[in-house]
Design a protein around this motif. Structure first.
Motif, PDB file in Angstrom:
ATOM      1  N   SER A  46    -120.519  62.266   3.072  1.00  0.00           N
ATOM      2  CA  SER A  46    -119.258  62.135   3.773  1.00  0.00           C
ATOM      3  C   SER A  46    -118.895  63.525   4.229  1.00  0.00           C
ATOM      4  O   SER A  46    -119.382  64.499   3.689  1.00  0.00           O
ATOM      5  CB  SER A  46    -118.202  61.579   2.835  1.00  0.00           C
ATOM      6  N   GLU A  77    -117.216  50.717  -5.506  1.00  0.00           N
ATOM      7  CA  GLU A  77    -117.063  51.641  -4.379  1.00  0.00           C
ATOM      8  C   GLU A  77    -118.410  52.213  -3.959  1.00  0.00           C
ATOM      9  O   GLU A  77    -118.705  52.330  -2.759  1.00  0.00           O
ATOM     10  CB  GLU A  77    -116.115  52.775  -4.771  1.00  0.00           C
ATOM     11  N   GLU A  78    -119.259  52.572  -4.932  1.00  0.00           N
ATOM     12  CA  GLU A  78    -120.576  53.092  -4.609  1.00  0.00           C
ATOM     13  C   GLU A  78    -121.446  52.021  -3.956  1.00  0.00           C
ATOM     14  O   GLU A  78    -122.217  52.319  -3.026  1.00  0.00           O
ATOM     15  CB  GLU A  78    -121.237  53.614  -5.877  1.00  0.00           C
ATOM     16  N   TYR A  81    -120.235  51.625  -0.396  1.00  0.00           N
ATOM     17  CA  TYR A  81    -120.601  52.789   0.405  1.00  0.00           C
ATOM     18  C   TYR A  81    -122.098  52.782   0.739  1.00  0.00           C
ATOM     19  O   TYR A  81    -122.497  53.103   1.870  1.00  0.00           O
ATOM     20  CB  TYR A  81    -120.235  54.064  -0.342  1.00  0.00           C
ATOM     21  N   SER A  85    -123.811  52.593   4.391  1.00  0.00           N
ATOM     22  CA  SER A  85    -124.799  53.598   4.779  1.00  0.00           C
ATOM     23  C   SER A  85    -126.091  52.932   5.250  1.00  0.00           C
ATOM     24  O   SER A  85    -126.700  53.356   6.240  1.00  0.00           O
ATOM     25  CB  SER A  85    -125.084  54.532   3.605  1.00  0.00           C
ATOM     26  N   ALA A 307    -115.440  53.583   5.045  1.00  0.00           N
ATOM     27  CA  ALA A 307    -116.482  53.916   4.063  1.00  0.00           C
ATOM     28  C   ALA A 307    -116.231  55.311   3.535  1.00  0.00           C
ATOM     29  O   ALA A 307    -116.430  56.304   4.242  1.00  0.00           O
ATOM     30  CB  ALA A 307    -117.862  53.822   4.709  1.00  0.00           C
ATOM     31  N   LYS A 308    -115.768  55.391   2.299  1.00  0.00           N
ATOM     32  CA  LYS A 308    -115.456  56.658   1.678  1.00  0.00           C
ATOM     33  C   LYS A 308    -116.538  57.030   0.682  1.00  0.00           C
ATOM     34  O   LYS A 308    -117.040  56.190  -0.049  1.00  0.00           O
ATOM     35  CB  LYS A 308    -114.093  56.602   0.964  1.00  0.00           C
ATOM     36  N   CYS A 309    -116.865  58.301   0.651  1.00  0.00           N
ATOM     37  CA  CYS A 309    -117.901  58.773  -0.249  1.00  0.00           C
ATOM     38  C   CYS A 309    -117.429  58.664  -1.688  1.00  0.00           C
ATOM     39  O   CYS A 309    -116.361  59.161  -2.026  1.00  0.00           O
ATOM     40  CB  CYS A 309    -118.256  60.225   0.076  1.00  0.00           C
ATOM     41  N   ASN A 491    -117.848  61.223   9.149  1.00  0.00           N
ATOM     42  CA  ASN A 491    -118.279  60.506   7.962  1.00  0.00           C
ATOM     43  C   ASN A 491    -119.628  59.914   8.299  1.00  0.00           C
ATOM     44  O   ASN A 491    -119.708  58.955   9.054  1.00  0.00           O
ATOM     45  CB  ASN A 491    -117.254  59.426   7.590  1.00  0.00           C
ATOM     46  N   SER A 537    -126.456  56.694  -4.061  1.00  0.00           N
ATOM     47  CA  SER A 537    -125.055  56.474  -4.368  1.00  0.00           C
ATOM     48  C   SER A 537    -124.768  56.617  -5.858  1.00  0.00           C
ATOM     49  O   SER A 537    -123.649  56.938  -6.243  1.00  0.00           O
ATOM     50  CB  SER A 537    -124.618  55.080  -3.888  1.00  0.00           C
TER      51      SER A 537
END
Length: 578
Positions: A46, A77-78, A81, A85, A307-309, A491, A537
């Protein structure tokens, strides 16, 4: 396999003497730097100061030991993400593999294949595989040739690492631009000339030369300069580069191609994950502060804004949204530091003071932070952890008469500080000490970013203020939150260009045999890429993208060719009753 660093507002804080005071801060522009990258490794990031790609920096052994002791798991969350990706990077990878397969199959004849195979054997092979008397001899000779080629690649990578380490960027970038121009102009021209010969396209030599010249110049400009050029043009040229090189490498004979891919997968695994690996060294160098940018090695695909790291608290996402301003503190001389008055030291920043004096019975929180951060914030140091004693007191700790009891214990009286070196070295500034924070004031928390230990400062209300980390020289850097939350942010996920090339070589070689092997290899490569993203991730480190996909691709090519395809043909030619 498998990272351009992103622009974030950073503050380099030096306290008194070597660490200066934040009152000395001077504003200056920060140039974007490269986050951790190479031809053959994956960097998922990110747009924030890393790596996934970025923060594989091994500045201190304490950080590595702390990061390795953290539990490895995968949160929702991972998972989200990694899925975002994969969706972003799978499209260009699939497009590249399909284009490479079509080019190898339809821009070739038996005549061109024979001529190309002879030319590649003469240029790259030490031992002639075509003269082998048996399959075992051909396998042994091809493995030997692949080992020689991988050794040359490894040596060249070490040369690149050396040039980058000593900041010979003009030489390095010039060499890369020359190679890119040659690839697009010469190899691209050879591909176009073969297509013209096969399909008898009417074109005069002057127009063809002018087209090639423009094609090469625009490509080099888009890849290495990029300003004012649409991102889609840059991505298109990177895909074209991968297709052209895959078409060229497909002229290797079958034995050499498959053994070379196998050896490259093993080399990629060692080069990225071993401590002495050249790609690992390059990642570490690119993760340092003020590391220069080295374009042309990575394909960047944008991720959706939502999409947040993972690895950074959700409330601190604003910390990575920023313009590219950087404040660099200038260290004052030793003479100035010796004459500094206590009033100047008192001017250093402190965490938010306690506003609730009535709650005097609660104990002040104690946390372990680097000595440099404690100096910057004038925090009371109450103890030195056991793992820092050898660093803080090397002479006393290494003396012959060493007591079995700890040298220092936490002070019982509030506000009492331990004795520390007057002129700490950079190693001592990075060592951990136990400090006492204000009861109702701000807090400093440990945060893991791609395996690197950084420190998140929160105000009294729990809102994030800045991210802190200490570099090799013992200087404290602070990533500040910008007031302009609407500033453009990047991002993205980045994949080494070498991964595109060797994925395409494998799929193109499989497509030369049959459609079934082509489909099986392409699907298993995409599955391996997804598995690598999941691991990325979870571990938040730069990982090699070749091993899983290439090894599974070779396995499924053999299985499909020897078992699945004959079984399908048998089912289609003979009636089967169920």
């Amino acid at each position: 396999m498998s990272s351009a660093r992103v622009n974030v507002p950073e503050t380099s804080i030096s306290s008194t003497d070597k660490y200066g005071t934040p009152s000395d801060l001077e504003q200056q522009q920060m140039s974007p730097t490269a986050a951790a990258s190479s031809m053959n490794y994956m960097s998922l990031q990110s747009d924030e100061r890393d790596g996934l790609m970025r923060a594989d920096d091994d500045d201190s052994d304490d950080d590595d030991s702390e990061g390795s002791s953290e539990s490895v798991g995968m949160s929702l969350e991972e998972l989200l993400y990694s899925s975002s990706s994969y969706n972003a990077i799978a499209k260009p990878v699939t497009l590249t593999m399909i284009l490479a397969a079509l080019t190898v199959v339809y821009v070739n004849t038996d005549e061109t294949l024979a001529a190309g195979q002879a030319a590649m054997a003469q240029a790259y092979q030490v031992w002639n595989v075509s003269g082998a008397s048996s399959s075992s001899d051909a396998l042994a000779l091809s493995l030997a040739n692949a080992l020689v080629m991988v050794t040359v690649i490894c040596c060249m990578t070490f040369v690149i690492v050396g040039l980058y380490r000593f900041r010979c960027m003009m030489c390095l970038i010039g060499y890369m631009m020359f190679c890119s121009t040659t690839l697009l102009g010469v190899l691209g021209g050879n591909l176009m000339q073969t297509a013209i010969y096969i399909y008898k396209v009417p074109v005069d030599k002057l127009s063809f030369a002018i087209f090639l010249l423009n094609f090469a110049i625009v490509g080099v400009t888009a890849v290495f300069y990029g300003k004012g050029i649409p991102k889609s043009v840059t991505q298109g040229y990177l895909i074209a580069t991968s297709v052209i090189l895959a078409w060229h490498l497909s002229y290797f004979d079958a034995w050499t191609t498959w053994t070379l891919l196998f050896m490259l997968a093993l080399y990629d695994l060692c080069a990225v994950l071993t401590p002495c690996g050249p790609l690992r060294a390059l990642v570490n160098l690119m993760s340092q502060e003020d590391s220069p940018e080295m374009p042309g090695l990575l394909f960047e695909a944008d991720l959706p804004p939502e999409a947040k790291c993972p690895g950074i608290p959700k409330s601190s996402t604003g910390l990575s949204r920023a313009s590219s301003t950087k404040s660099q503190a200038t260290s004052r001389s030793q003479e100035q530091a010796d004459t500094e008055t206590p009033a100047a030291v008192a001017a250093a920043p402190t965490l938010t003071e306690d506003v609730n004096a009535n709650n005097e019975t609660d104990e002040d929180p104690i946390v372990d932070i680097p000595l440099a951060i404690a100096k910057v914030y004038n925090l009371a140091i109450v103890a030195v952890p056991q793992n820092s004693l050898r660093i803080m007191y090397p002479q006393r700790y290494n003396s012959s008469n060493v007591s079995s009891s700890p040298l220092l214990q936490a002070s019982e009286a509030p506000g009492t500080e331990v004795n520390l070196p007057e002129d700490p070295s950079p190693l001592q500034l990075r060592a951990s000490v136990s400090v006492r924070l204000p009861k109702q004031g701000g807090r400093i928390e440990h945060v893991s970013r791609r395996g690197r230990r950084v420190y998140l400062e929160r105000d009294r209300h729990g809102n994030p203020k800045r991210i802190l980390w200490v570099d090799r020289q013992g200087k404290v850097f602070a990533e500040m939150k910008d007031d302009d939350d609407d500033a453009p942010q990047r991002n993205s996920i980045r994949l080494g260009l070498g991964d595109f090339i060797f994925y395409s070589v494998l799929v193109a070689k499989a497509a030369q045999y049959s459609f079934a092997t082509f489909a099986a290899c392409m699907l298993v490569i995409l599955a391996g890429l997804g598995g690598t993203l999941v691991l990325l991730s979870v571990y938040h480190h730069a990982l090699p993208a070749l091993p899983i996909s290439i090894l599974f691709g070779i396995l499924f090519y053999v299985v499909t060719r020897l078992t699945i395809e004959p079984w399908i043909e048998a089912v289609l030619t003979r009636p089967v009753y169920v």
